[in-house]
Design an enzyme around this catalytic site. Structure first.
Site, PDB file in Angstrom:
ATOM      1  N   GLY A  98     -40.316  24.127   9.968  1.00 50.55           N
ATOM      2  CA  GLY A  98     -41.437  24.189   9.040  1.00 50.55           C
ATOM      3  C   GLY A  98     -42.011  25.576   8.862  1.00 50.55           C
ATOM      4  O   GLY A  98     -42.704  25.841   7.871  1.00 50.55           O
ATOM      5  N   ASP A 130     -48.736  25.651   6.605  1.00 53.62           N
ATOM      6  CA  ASP A 130     -48.633  26.839   5.753  1.00 53.62           C
ATOM      7  C   ASP A 130     -47.409  27.688   6.081  1.00 53.62           C
ATOM      8  O   ASP A 130     -47.162  28.702   5.439  1.00 53.62           O
ATOM      9  CB  ASP A 130     -49.906  27.694   5.855  1.00 53.62           C
ATOM     10  CG  ASP A 130     -50.220  28.142   7.287  1.00 53.62           C
ATOM     11  OD1 ASP A 130     -49.328  28.053   8.159  1.00 53.62           O
ATOM     12  OD2 ASP A 130     -51.359  28.571   7.542  1.00 53.62           O
ATOM     13  N   ARG A 188     -31.427  21.478  18.572  1.00 54.12           N
ATOM     14  CA  ARG A 188     -32.325  20.756  19.477  1.00 54.12           C
ATOM     15  C   ARG A 188     -31.897  19.298  19.601  1.00 54.12           C
ATOM     16  O   ARG A 188     -31.110  18.795  18.787  1.00 54.12           O
ATOM     17  CB  ARG A 188     -33.760  20.800  18.917  1.00 54.12           C
ATOM     18  CG  ARG A 188     -34.246  22.205  18.584  1.00 54.12           C
ATOM     19  CD  ARG A 188     -35.214  22.169  17.380  1.00 54.12           C
ATOM     20  NE  ARG A 188     -35.623  23.523  17.000  1.00 54.12           N
ATOM     21  CZ  ARG A 188     -36.720  24.121  17.460  1.00 54.12           C
ATOM     22  NH1 ARG A 188     -37.516  23.483  18.289  1.00 54.12           N
ATOM     23  NH2 ARG A 188     -37.021  25.339  17.081  1.00 54.12           N
ATOM     24  N   ASP A 257     -38.063  17.480  19.969  1.00 58.62           N
ATOM     25  CA  ASP A 257     -37.705  18.554  19.029  1.00 58.62           C
ATOM     26  C   ASP A 257     -37.932  19.933  19.637  1.00 58.62           C
ATOM     27  O   ASP A 257     -37.605  20.945  18.995  1.00 58.62           O
ATOM     28  CB  ASP A 257     -38.503  18.418  17.726  1.00 58.62           C
ATOM     29  CG  ASP A 257     -40.005  18.446  17.945  1.00 58.62           C
ATOM     30  OD1 ASP A 257     -40.512  17.512  18.583  1.00 58.62           O
ATOM     31  OD2 ASP A 257     -40.666  19.398  17.491  1.00 58.62           O
ATOM     32  N   ASP A 267     -39.408  27.253  22.155  1.00 52.93           N
ATOM     33  CA  ASP A 267     -40.702  26.929  21.552  1.00 52.93           C
ATOM     34  C   ASP A 267     -41.867  27.130  22.517  1.00 52.93           C
ATOM     35  O   ASP A 267     -42.380  26.190  23.122  1.00 52.93           O
ATOM     36  CB  ASP A 267     -40.720  25.507  20.991  1.00 52.93           C
ATOM     37  CG  ASP A 267     -39.968  25.416  19.675  1.00 52.93           C
ATOM     38  OD1 ASP A 267     -39.629  26.466  19.123  1.00 52.93           O
ATOM     39  OD2 ASP A 267     -39.715  24.298  19.207  1.00 52.93           O
TER      40      ASP A 267
END
Length: 494
Positions: A98, A130, A188, A257, A267
């Site tokens: 994203g 965003d 992932r 994920d 992450d």
């Protein structure tokens, strides 16, 4: 950093971009959205060297444009991948990159390496987001990626960090940044879950074959390659989590994920290293139920592996094979953890009572909330000969009597294997770091960078890249955290 000039990147960067050869059901081609008025915050010389690049690569006139999202070098093939996943134990449906854009895959002297921008704007998978990342979380990810690598833990890497005055609204208005991440693969668990859940068995098989052929070729020669794939991921994940527990690292958001198919730490969101040792420590302020607390990480990793196994069942087909692969975790994890604990204690041999000795040591740490990193490091100064050989570590405890009782047992254990203080200290210093990315150190660097002073980010990076060295000139970075550090909260917002 100096004014950009024409530096020499390796002649003819070899972009092989193997993931881009898959069908477009796996991704959408996108262009990064450039940050206005970008500036270099920091670059990692060590990550550049892993690519085979010179340390002044960033001074190339085009580099800032590329890594702030304004341009692509020839051979890059920008895309965002689709995946799904379980978040906090609940099926979240389609997710995907994203706010990340995959730039391509390079052939380097150390193997292939994928390059990804994080925070480079909206993609088809941004949902209501965003597509941006804020400077605060980007500094944390940049520093921790490189710190974990220096600690010897499998991890994605961070090549560089670029900041911008572009406002980004989170709980408050912050400014934007982009981290450039490196990994052999960003696939992932959630990639496999996506194609299983959406009833796309051909895509699921294509993805599994891709991972096996390009990243885990040893699985191809096994009688059941897809079960071998699962077992390999189980083993790598078990080893990884054991290393997290040994160094006191809390991931904070172990959704499926956020689990790497290659067993990498991936992450860096609301992570944290333990200060005071608390097995129930929750580093993520958003984790109100403590699902991802420190002591539950092995359990959650196994839960996530079950989700991966379920996603691979259309390929494995045999439930017994899948269960046998999962069962590997129950042997690999405790063996890895015990091996790491013995090394941290400076033990060269194995004895039946070692597990109890380790458990009692950890119980002492928890009872007095002793600083995890300091306790292990100072334990390396323990002497079997000196009258007061436990002095440096004893002073960390309030219950001195309980500590002395344990220290007596530890001394006898060392004597039974004829342990020598100097040799043991050197060995323990190689596995018990002096410097970790404590939250307050990151917070100081963040506040300075938000004010336009990036020097502390770079200084802290240099310290963290030598975590096992004494570095007497940087002693303050190894001190107990100040009282105000207890008020720092990190959450999923970034």
């Amino acid at each position: 950093m100096d004014v950009p000039h024409e530096s020499s990147l390796p002649a003819g960067l070899r972009w092989i971009n193997r993931y881009a050869t898959l069908d477009e059901v796996f991704y959408t081609r996108v262009r990064p959205q450039g940050l206005p008025e970008p500036r270099w915050v920091a670059t990692s010389d060590a990550a550049a060297q892993a690519l085979g690049w010179p340390t002044d690569w960033w001074a190339n006139a085009e580099a800032l444009a590329v890594f702030s999202g304004h341009a692509l070098w020839p051979g890059m093939d920008a895309l965002a991948t689709v995946y799904s996943g379980h978040q906090f134990g609940v099926w979240a449906g389609q997710l995907g990159d994203g706010r990340a854009v995959w730039l391509g895959e390079l052939l380097t002297p150390h193997g292939s390496m994928e390059v990804q921008l994080k925070g480079s704007g909206k993609t088809p998978y941004s949902r209501m987001g965003d597509g941006r990342a804020v400077l605060r979380s980007s500094i944390r990810e940049f520093l921790c990626s490189e710190a974990m690598h220096a600690l010897g833990l499998p991890t994605t890497r961070a090549l560089c960090l670029v900041a911008s005055p572009l406002p980004v609204l989170r709980e408050t208005v912050e400014t934007a940044a982009i981290v450039t991440r490196l990994a052999p693969s960003f696939v992932r668990f959630g990639h496999f879950e996506h194609f299983c859940h959406h009833g796309q068995p051909q895509a699921l098989r294509r993805l599994a074959d891709f991972v096996i052929d390009h990243h885990l070729p040893e699985c191809r020669d096994q009688p059941h390659p897809y079960a071998a794939l699962l077992e390999t991921v189980v083993r790598r994940t078990a080893e990884l989590v054991a290393q997290w527990q040994a160094v006191g690292f809390c991931h904070g958001v172990l959704n499926t994920d956020n689990m790497s198919i290659l067993g990498l730490t991936i992450d860096y969101g609301p992570f944290g290293f333990l200060d005071a040792y608390d097995p129930a420590h929750i580093c993520n302020h958003s984790d109100t139920q403590g699902r991802y607390s420190y002591h539950r990480q092995p359990q959650i990793a196994l839960w996530n592996l079950h989700a991966l196994a379920q996603a691979l069942m259309p390929l494995i087909e045999d439930t017994d094979l899948a269960l046998a692969a999962l069962e590997t975790f129950r042997s690999v994890y405790p063996q890895a953890w015990m091996r790491l604990m013995r090394a941290k204690l400076g033990l060269r041999s194995q004895e039946e009572g070692d597990a109890e000795l380790i458990d009692d040591w950890l119980s002492l740490l928890a009872r007095d909330r002793v600083d995890h990193t300091l306790a292990w490091r100072r334990l390396g100064r323990f002497s079997v000969d000196a009258t007061d050989g436990a002095g440096p570590v004893r002073e960390l405890f309030t219950d001195r009597q309980a500590f002395e009782a344990w220290a007596s047992r530890y001394r006898q254990r060392l004597l039974r294997e004829s342990s020598h203080d100097a040799e043991r200290r050197a060995a323990m210093d190689r596995v018990n770091p002096k410097y970790i990315l404590r939250n307050h150190l990151a917070e100081i660097a963040i506040r300075k960078a938000q004010a336009g002073d990036d020097d502390e980010v770079r200084r802290l990076l240099r310290v963290l890249q030598r975590p096992y060295d004494e570095q007497p000139e940087h002693e303050a970075y190894a001190a107990l955290p100040p009282e105000w550090a207890q008020s720092i909260e990190v959450s999923c917002s970034s």
